[in-house]
Design a protein around this motif. Sequence first.
Motif, mmCIF file in Angstrom:
data_model
loop_
_atom_site.group_PDB
_atom_site.id
_atom_site.type_symbol
_atom_site.label_atom_id
_atom_site.label_comp_id
_atom_site.label_asym_id
_atom_site.label_seq_id
_atom_site.Cartn_x
_atom_site.Cartn_y
_atom_site.Cartn_z
ATOM 1 N N LEU A 129 0.833 -1.201 0.000
ATOM 2 C CA LEU A 129 0.000 0.000 0.000
ATOM 3 C C LEU A 129 0.868 1.251 0.000
ATOM 4 O O LEU A 129 0.574 2.217 -0.718
ATOM 5 C CB LEU A 129 -0.907 -0.017 1.240
ATOM 6 N N LYS A 130 1.934 1.222 0.760
ATOM 7 C CA LYS A 130 2.834 2.376 0.844
ATOM 8 C C LYS A 130 3.467 2.691 -0.503
ATOM 9 O O LYS A 130 3.603 3.862 -0.883
ATOM 10 C CB LYS A 130 3.915 2.103 1.901
ATOM 11 N N ASN A 165 -5.223 4.906 5.693
ATOM 12 C CA ASN A 165 -3.889 4.472 5.282
ATOM 13 C C ASN A 165 -2.854 4.780 6.357
ATOM 14 O O ASN A 165 -2.007 3.939 6.699
ATOM 15 C CB ASN A 165 -3.480 5.163 3.980
ATOM 16 N N GLU A 179 4.837 8.433 6.718
ATOM 17 C CA GLU A 179 3.694 8.810 5.885
ATOM 18 C C GLU A 179 4.151 9.696 4.713
ATOM 19 O O GLU A 179 5.165 10.346 4.786
ATOM 20 C CB GLU A 179 2.661 9.532 6.721
ATOM 21 N N PHE A 237 -9.923 0.233 7.895
ATOM 22 C CA PHE A 237 -9.565 0.423 6.488
ATOM 23 C C PHE A 237 -10.729 0.069 5.574
ATOM 24 O O PHE A 237 -11.018 0.801 4.614
ATOM 25 C CB PHE A 237 -8.341 -0.427 6.139
ATOM 26 N N GLU A 263 -4.582 -3.473 -2.189
ATOM 27 C CA GLU A 263 -5.876 -3.648 -1.525
ATOM 28 C C GLU A 263 -6.363 -5.091 -1.591
ATOM 29 O O GLU A 263 -6.975 -5.589 -0.652
ATOM 30 C CB GLU A 263 -6.925 -2.702 -2.131
#
Length: 202
Positions: free
Chosen positions: A112-113, A191, A202, A150, A120
């Motif tokens: 995801l990062k 997220n 982040e 999420f 997903e």
Amino acid sequence: MKNIFLTSVLLSFLALSNCSNKKNQVKNISNQDCDFFYKKFKENLMIERNDSAIIYIEKAIDCNSEKKSYKSDKLRFLISIGKYEKAVNYLSELNSKNQDISYSLLKSILLLKIKDKNAEISLEEVYTRYKKIKNPNSTDLFYRIALDNFFKGKEYSLIELDKIKKNTELSEYEIQNFTALHNLINEKDKNSVLFSLFSIEE
């Protein structure tokens, strides 16, 4: 707050079952040699010589492939310096036989990062696995709630979190972790909540 979870989680990740037959690889190398490489890793880590640090932690692992803390530190190090794709590849290597749900969770979050197109789908597969656990421990519940947030949203996850805190016997440490998760869900987007669990920037 972001460092509450990482150390204990990564150490539990590396309780690998596929190391039991590797003693012959290290029988001619003393623990002192391996500890020397690890010490050099820590020294270079402290002064942010990342290229040298990765060389020494890999030497330590090659020296003693049964030492779980070496592997944990390598994984933590790769994440801390933002080498997320390398961390994904390393997790795949570590989990090639085990298929440990914790490895799969961290790998999915790293995907995801890096905005991988399968992130997903991977997270949903992990979420399904957590929901199917018949007798979840507090760690299982913790990560399931983060994934509730999420996939089903803040309101749903906070209701589920309150149910767990009311109906589950928790230690003081576990209560602190669930409280920290409650705060994360209130303060961050979905997220960022997942990234925060593993100290992913982040």
